[in-house]
Design an enzyme around this catalytic site. Structure first.
Site, PDB file in Angstrom:
ATOM      1  N   ASP A   1      44.355  36.463  44.825  1.00 20.95           N
ATOM      2  CA  ASP A   1      45.036  37.541  44.112  1.00 20.95           C
ATOM      3  C   ASP A   1      44.640  38.910  44.641  1.00 20.95           C
ATOM      4  O   ASP A   1      43.621  39.073  45.319  1.00 20.95           O
ATOM      5  CB  ASP A   1      44.729  37.464  42.608  1.00 20.95           C
ATOM      6  CG  ASP A   1      43.245  37.586  42.319  1.00 20.95           C
ATOM      7  OD1 ASP A   1      42.437  36.897  42.972  1.00 20.95           O
ATOM      8  OD2 ASP A   1      42.870  38.410  41.447  1.00 20.95           O
TER       9      ASP A   1
ATOM     10  N   GLU B   1      40.557  36.726  40.539  1.00 20.74           N
ATOM     11  CA  GLU B   1      39.252  37.367  40.698  1.00 20.74           C
ATOM     12  C   GLU B   1      39.308  38.809  40.218  1.00 20.74           C
ATOM     13  O   GLU B   1      38.352  39.333  39.647  1.00 20.74           O
ATOM     14  CB  GLU B   1      38.816  37.316  42.169  1.00 20.74           C
ATOM     15  CG  GLU B   1      37.355  37.692  42.423  1.00 20.74           C
ATOM     16  CD  GLU B   1      37.099  39.188  42.527  1.00 20.74           C
ATOM     17  OE1 GLU B   1      35.945  39.605  42.333  1.00 20.74           O
ATOM     18  OE2 GLU B   1      38.036  39.953  42.785  1.00 20.74           O
TER      19      GLU B   1
HETATM   20 ZN   LIG Z   1      37.849  40.975  46.227  1.00 25.74          ZN
END
Ligand SMILES: [Zn+2]
Ligand SMILES: *[C@@H]1O[C@H](CO)[C@@H](O)[C@H](O)[C@H]1NC(C)=O
Ligand SMILES: *[C@@H]1O[C@H](CO)[C@@H](O)[C@H](O)[C@H]1NC(C)=O
Ligand SMILES: *[C@@H]1O[C@H](CO)[C@@H](O)[C@H](O)[C@H]1NC(C)=O
Ligand SMILES: CC(=O)N[C@H]1CO[C@H](CO)[C@@H](O)[C@@H]1O
Length: 593
Positions: free
Chosen positions: A176, A243
């Protein structure tokens, strides 16, 4: 063998003890003269400049090694390292690498703080497109490694080694990216999801953070497979999908799955995104992140009686909350330079190897190891810079505030969220305790009942009780500081292997002599958190946050990470690919981890 000598030594003792006082005096005089003679010779020798320089360089070298130990260069024995390495230098390969990363950037895998469950929120579907892209771009990876999708959108690959007695190694990255702020989309030099290549740099969201890590890793494996490589050791790849948000849908689920498959401490070590290559004091350093700060979002709630705004009390909930927040800002966490901090280790490497480090700073660092006064002087020098304070201490920042519903009604409730990054030398509990102490007296002054994390701190009883002050965890996402990865001693084998790999990669990429030392590896304290916050149980404290991104290649241009104009020089991507091939080859062969 050493016994007779000892016996002889013991035998000489009675002799000198029995010697008459007169002979002792004579001998004493002769010794004195000898000493003076030696002193004169030594002085003459050391006052010649070149000798002085020579002696100083020997002393300095030993001192440097003591300050900051460096490990041997590790060159993979496998001849594939050279063939694969040579191919990385070709124009043809450069084209492939550009295509690999550009293609990945063109799938906008944005993650948002408010993403709903995967089955409900359609925004997740982009990750499906990203998986399709990876399957097409890396055919050998997908025909050789096994792939399990965890919670639909996180990827868990296993590349099974031929020797099952070797502990697997975990290589992580995230799919992501942080969203592009729509208002700033027009400020980008090239559209943020174009993956444009201008001949030097690849542009777009994720170019650096962290599609370069993910693509660098898959590219390395693809070309090793093309070269016919079969690893002895098993490698596992874990690619989370959020994340940049919480990691709840991605890394947290991956961690559960991996714990089930590989067990507690099932990995020899873990490598994830993190520290890079940069220049400090005229020297090139590689900075693997060996720790991670803790995290706490403290919610501060104030309630007080409502009512009509035409007859206001002296203080409303908003006024009280404001006063409390001012108290926080007036009482920052104390910061103290500790010789146990990771930053102190970084400083020692700067002192040991920084060519242009100011001599007063160097002296303060060297002396601080044994002098409290020097340590204090070092703190004073460094903590003028808030960035250094953040590396060592706990920080606090008031990031959210909310209160009131109408301009003519007294607010019954107001709250703020105060973000904390917890020092590796502290704990979440210690932070809560300090925050509680900081506001305790004021809670009394305002006649508030104060409840901190369920514990009643002060109970303002009726009729005095005016309202309440409540502390809680705003988003239930507090995190203890990560265990510090060992960088010296027998537990430092993963760090040693990484150090050797960094040096070999650096040399090979620049055509430098293979086993020469041209880059200093220094343990570092990264500024943020990574997916590894969920991976502590998977290895015995062996987490290395590093993917060999060469920040020097950016040449004074910002990397644009988390803001406009994110980019990556193609040479930096090529070096990352070289790094991952070297790491995989060295790790596969190694019997030391
Ligand atoms: Zn990162
Ligand atoms: C997620 O995976 C499960 C199990 O494979 C599947 O039943 C479900 O349809 C998937 N959901 C989405 C949104 O893709
Ligand atoms: C708190 O209560 C005391 C005693 O009732 C009162 O004198 C004082 O004014 C109150 N303080 C505030 C800020 O309301
Ligand atoms: C956090 O956890 C507490 C206790 O388990 C719960 O009462 C609260 O609602 C949770 N808050 C959030 C934002 O999830
Ligand atoms: C030449 C050399 O040192 N190669 C090493 C690469 O790293 C592995 C793992 O430590 C060693 O086994 C190789 O000997």
């Amino acid at each position: 063998m050493s016994l007779p000598i000892q016996a002889e030594k013991v035998g000489t003792l009675p002799y000198s003890a029995l010697a008459s006082p007169e002979t002792n005096k004579k001998r004493g005089f002769r010794r004195l003269m000898l000493c003076i003679g030696i002193l004169i010779v030594v002085h003459a020798f050391t006052s010649i400049d070149c000798c002085k320089e020579y002696l100083r360089s020997i002393y300095r070298k030993r001192e440097n090694e003591q300050l900051c130990s460096q490990y041997d260069v590790l060159i993979p024995d496998n001849p594939l390292w050279k063939t694969v390495g040579d191919s990385i230098g070709t124009e043809e390969f450069k084209g492939r690498a550009v295509d690999w990363l550009s293609g990945a950037i063109r799938v906008p895998t944005e993650s948002y703080d408010d993403l709903g469950p995967i089955s409900e929120d359609p925004r997740w579907q982009t990750f499906g497109q990203f998986h399709d892209y990876l399957t097409k771009a890396f055919p050998l990876v997908h025909s050789t490694l096994s792939l399990t999708k965890i919670n639909n959108y996180s990827l868990l690959y296993q590349w099974t080694g031929t020797d099952s007695s070797l502990k697997p190694v975990l290589l992580a990255a995230h799919q992501d990216v942080v969203p592009v702020e729509p208002r700033t989309a027009t400020e980008w030099s090239y559209p943020p999801y174009s993956g444009h290549f201008d001949g030097t740099r690849i542009w777009g969201r994720g170019a650096s953070d962290d599609k370069s890590g993910l693509i660098g890793l898959l590219s390395a494996i693809e070309i090793l497979l093309e070269g016919g490589f079969e690893p002895e050791r098993t490698f596992v790849l874990a690619f989370g999908c959020d994340e940049e948000a919480s990691g709840h849908f991605g890394a947290q689920q991956l961690a559960k799955a991996m714990l089930e498959i590989y067990g507690r401490n099932g990995f020899a070590f873990i490598v994830d995104e993190g520290g890079d290559i940069s220049e400090h004091y005229g020297t090139v350093f590689a900075a693997p992140g060996v720790a991670e700060k803790g995290y706490l979002d403290l919610r501060v709630d104030v309630t007080s009686p409502g009512g009509h705004s035409s007859i206001p009390p002296t203080h409303t909930s908003i006024g009280i909350l404001s006063r409390l927040l001012v108290e926080f800002e007036n009482n920052p966490f104390p910061v103290e330079m500790s010789t146990n901090s990771v930053f102190y280790g970084t400083l020692q490497c700067y002192a040991g190897y920084g060519k242009t480090i100011p001599s007063n700073l160097r002296k303060a660092i060297v002396r601080s190891a044994y002098s409290k006064k020097a340590l204090k002087r070092l703190s004073d020098m460094l903590f003028m810079n808030p960035a250094n304070v953040a590396l060592v201490g706990t920080t606090r920042a008031i990031d959210l505030i909310q209160g009131g519903v109408k301009s003519n009604a007294l607010p019954e409730q107001a709250y703020a969220v105060v973000n904390h990054r917890v020092s590796t030398l502290s704990s979440v509990a210690e932070v809560i305790e300090r925050d509680t102490d900081t506001l305790k007296a004021l809670a009394g002054t305002f006649n508030l009942t104060f409840i901190s994390f369920g514990e009643t701190i002060s109970d303002a009883e009726a009729p005095r009780a005016y309202g309440s002050l409540i502390f809680s965890d705003a988003f239930n996402n507090s995190l203890a500081p990560a265990p510090v990865t060992p960088t010296s001693g027998s537990k430092a084998r993963a760090y040693e292997l990484l150090s050797g790999t960094i040096q070999a990669t650096y040399n090979a990429h620049r055509g430098l002599e293979h086993d020469s030392h041209n880059i200093v590896v220094a343990p570092a304290m990264p500024a943020g958190n990574t997916d590894t916050r969920y991976y502590w149980d998977l290895s015995d404290g062996q987490i290395l946050r590093y993917n060999h991104r060469n920040s020097i290649a950016f040449k004074n241009m910002a990397s644009g990470v988390h803001t406009v104009d994110e980019n990556l020089p193609i040479d930096a991507l090529l070096e990352m690919i070289r790094f991952f091939t070297t790491l995989i080859l060295n790790t596969s062969e190694s019997r030391r981890v």
